[in-house]
Design an enzyme around this catalytic site. Structure first.
Site, PDB file in Angstrom:
ATOM      1  N   THR A  37       4.603  -7.147  13.038  1.00 34.48           N
ATOM      2  CA  THR A  37       5.571  -7.768  13.952  1.00 34.48           C
ATOM      3  C   THR A  37       6.573  -8.633  13.195  1.00 34.48           C
ATOM      4  O   THR A  37       7.650  -8.911  13.725  1.00 34.48           O
ATOM      5  CB  THR A  37       4.849  -8.671  14.976  1.00 34.48           C
ATOM      6  N   GLY A 123      -5.738  -5.874  -3.405  1.00 35.91           N
ATOM      7  CA  GLY A 123      -5.780  -4.632  -2.625  1.00 35.91           C
ATOM      8  C   GLY A 123      -6.642  -4.719  -1.378  1.00 35.91           C
ATOM      9  O   GLY A 123      -6.950  -3.705  -0.766  1.00 35.91           O
ATOM     10  N   GLY A 125      -5.787  -6.512   1.326  1.00 34.52           N
ATOM     11  CA  GLY A 125      -4.989  -6.865   2.505  1.00 34.52           C
ATOM     12  C   GLY A 125      -4.956  -8.359   2.764  1.00 34.52           C
ATOM     13  O   GLY A 125      -4.664  -8.785   3.872  1.00 34.52           O
ATOM     14  N   SER A 127      -3.165 -10.383   0.721  1.00 36.84           N
ATOM     15  CA  SER A 127      -1.913 -10.829   0.120  1.00 36.84           C
ATOM     16  C   SER A 127      -2.056 -11.609  -1.174  1.00 36.84           C
ATOM     17  O   SER A 127      -1.571 -12.737  -1.308  1.00 36.84           O
ATOM     18  CB  SER A 127      -1.116 -11.643   1.142  1.00 36.84           C
ATOM     19  N   SER A 128      -2.689 -10.975  -2.125  1.00 31.96           N
ATOM     20  CA  SER A 128      -2.716 -11.563  -3.461  1.00 31.96           C
ATOM     21  C   SER A 128      -1.287 -11.669  -4.000  1.00 31.96           C
ATOM     22  O   SER A 128      -0.961 -12.602  -4.745  1.00 31.96           O
ATOM     23  CB  SER A 128      -3.579 -10.717  -4.401  1.00 31.96           C
ATOM     24  N   GLU A 161      10.242 -10.714  -3.137  1.00 27.93           N
ATOM     25  CA  GLU A 161       9.527  -9.464  -2.862  1.00 27.93           C
ATOM     26  C   GLU A 161      10.467  -8.398  -2.280  1.00 27.93           C
ATOM     27  O   GLU A 161      10.412  -7.234  -2.664  1.00 27.93           O
ATOM     28  CB  GLU A 161       8.363  -9.733  -1.898  1.00 27.93           C
ATOM     29  N   ASP A 173       3.174 -13.413   5.036  1.00 30.60           N
ATOM     30  CA  ASP A 173       2.277 -13.754   3.927  1.00 30.60           C
ATOM     31  C   ASP A 173       2.708 -15.049   3.233  1.00 30.60           C
ATOM     32  O   ASP A 173       1.886 -15.922   2.956  1.00 30.60           O
ATOM     33  CB  ASP A 173       2.255 -12.621   2.894  1.00 30.60           C
TER      34      ASP A 173
HETATM   35  C1  GLA Z   1       2.065  -6.970   4.768  1.00 33.47           C
HETATM   36  C2  GLA Z   1       3.449  -7.629   4.684  1.00 33.47           C
HETATM   37  C3  GLA Z   1       3.643  -8.616   5.833  1.00 33.47           C
HETATM   38  C4  GLA Z   1       3.337  -7.984   7.182  1.00 33.47           C
HETATM   39  C5  GLA Z   1       1.987  -7.257   7.143  1.00 33.47           C
HETATM   40  C6  GLA Z   1       1.732  -6.457   8.382  1.00 33.47           C
HETATM   41  O1  GLA Z   1       1.074  -7.922   4.552  1.00 33.47           O
HETATM   42  O2  GLA Z   1       3.614  -8.269   3.452  1.00 33.47           O
HETATM   43  O3  GLA Z   1       4.969  -9.133   5.797  1.00 33.47           O
HETATM   44  O4  GLA Z   1       4.368  -7.116   7.572  1.00 33.47           O
HETATM   45  O5  GLA Z   1       1.889  -6.363   6.035  1.00 33.47           O
HETATM   46  O6  GLA Z   1       1.678  -7.252   9.509  1.00 33.47           O
END
Ligand code: GLA
Length: 391
Positions: A37, A123, A125, A127-128, A161, A173
């Site tokens: 979103t 890896g 999910g 957000s390293s 990024e 993130d």
């Molecule tokens: C990754 C992206 C985020 C977000 C999520 C999904 O973590 O870095 O910005 O879009 O996917 O919600």
């Protein structure tokens, strides 16, 4: 946490012969609700976790910057006047991208040496990558006696990024890593940047991350495809509803339902996911305000189902983990982060956590032959920097 700082210091001494003056410390995050979103101007709920990336820095004695990453056992070397991406060493691009953005923000970055280390699972999910960006920004700002407002740090890391790494991510993130609060779930309206920290009812519930250990495709390519589809869906609605439709956030659920029959696939399902997910986040936030953790959990299950069916970013392994979570009594479970592999986040009653984790892991291994990674997530504060005395 202390061990990670000590490791950073020890490796720094071994490699560069001095002690680092400054550390940037930034947590990973879990996405509790609000899948894809954020780049659609929508709502998210997330939490920073007690897994951090540490970037230790010290001014360099030469014109070069050297950055050593313990988890990759690799070093990147570059000069500040010509910072280029390194196709085969992607981790270094997060650092370089932040340096470029700090320079653009007017921070007079001088050559530095850095050691990157941490315990954010890569890896999974969580957000390293954002934690590396934010830790780099915090370390370099402190090193140069500079400061920026928290939002600017988050936005700057996102730009790094988007522009340097080339991943069209939203702000979720970086926001979570910067603004995390102990024992609280964060809510963010990515359009207005209004945000709040909502305490998770004390001692009664916890979050468990279960890493499926199965990655199916090249996530960055799929992510970019979904991003493009959302922008196409936005343009489709703009043509019909008017120029105020800048992002899918601007399309109401009623408007979507009215036009649903006309919009072509796959845009219909992508829009259905994003627009309904925004509603689930708002419902989840209100539920948490009331202390209704059951309803929050239901929103998590519904979110996963929509990711699976409409956004098509789940995997059989993630679906199995969510199914097992429900069977074993989790209040809610869903994939967390980009998807196409990675992990689920599970909302579980405190007294059931240990049993739950063990039984889901055993059953997952029995059915897939894969050993999942299980992490109890303690919800932790956001990023900070540390300066050694006399540093
Ligand atoms: C990754 C992206 C985020 C977000 C999520 C999904 O973590 O870095 O910005 O879009 O996917 O919600």
């Amino acid at each position: 946490m202390h061990e990670v700082l000590e490791l950073a210091q020890r490796v720094f001494r071994e490699r560069y012969g001095t002690s680092p003056a400054v550390y940037g410390v930034a947590p990973g995050r879990v996405e509790v609700l609000g899948n894809h979103t954020d780049y659609n101007g929508g709502f998210v709920m997330s939490a920073a976790i007690d897994r951090v990336t540490v970037v230790a820095v010290e001014p360099s004695r030469s014109a070069q910057c050297r950055v050593f990453a313990t988890q990759k056992d690799a070093e990147a070397i570059f000069t500040l006047d010509n910072i280029q991406p390194t196709p085969h060493d992607r981790w270094a691009d997060y650092v370089k991208g932040v340096v470029v953005e700090l320079q653009k923000a007017g921070v007079p970055v001088e050559p530095f040496d850095a050691v990157v280390t941490g315990n954010v699972p890569i890896g999974a999910g969580v957000s390293s990558s954002a934690s590396l960006e934010v830790a780099t920004a915090m370390a370099l700002l402190e090193l140069h006696h500079a400061s920026l407002p928290q939002w600017e740090v988050a936005r700057l890391c996102r730009r790094a990024e988007n522009e340097f790494v080339g991943m069209p991510c939203g702000i979720l993130d970086q926001f979570s890593s910067v603004f995390g609060e102990q024992d609280s779930i964060l809510f963010l309206d990515t359009r207005t940047e209004q945000h709040e920290a909502m305490p998770l009812p004390r001692g009664s519930f916890g979050l468990i991350l279960i890493h499926s250990m199965a990655q199916h495709t090249l996530v960055s390519g799929d992510y970019a495809t979904r991003h493009r589809e959302c922008m196409e869906a936005t343009a489709w609605f703009r043509d019909r509803l008017g120029p105020h439709v800048q992002l899918l956030r601007d399309v109401s659920w009623e408007e979507f339902q009215r036009l649903e029959a006309e919009i072509p696939e796959p845009l219909r399902r992508r829009a259905r996911h994003v627009i309904s997910e925004n509603q689930r986040v708002l419902t989840g936030r209100d539920a948490l305000h009331r202390g209704d953790v059951t309803q929050l959990g239901e929103m998590m299950y519904a979110s996963h189902e929509s990711s699976r069916v409409n956004y098509e970013n789940s995997t059989p392994e993630l679906d199995l983990l969510v199914h097992l979570a429900r069977e074993h009594g989790a209040l809610g479970a869903r994939l967390t982060g980009a998807g196409w592999g990675g992990a689920t986040i599970n909302l579980v009653r405190e007294e059931e956590m240990e049993d739950f984790a063990r039984r889901v892991a055993e059953e997952y291994t029995r059915q897939t032959g894969i050993q999942p990674g299980v992490y109890r997530c303690h919800i932790a504060p956001g990023a900070r920097s540390i300066r050694e005395q006399g540093g």
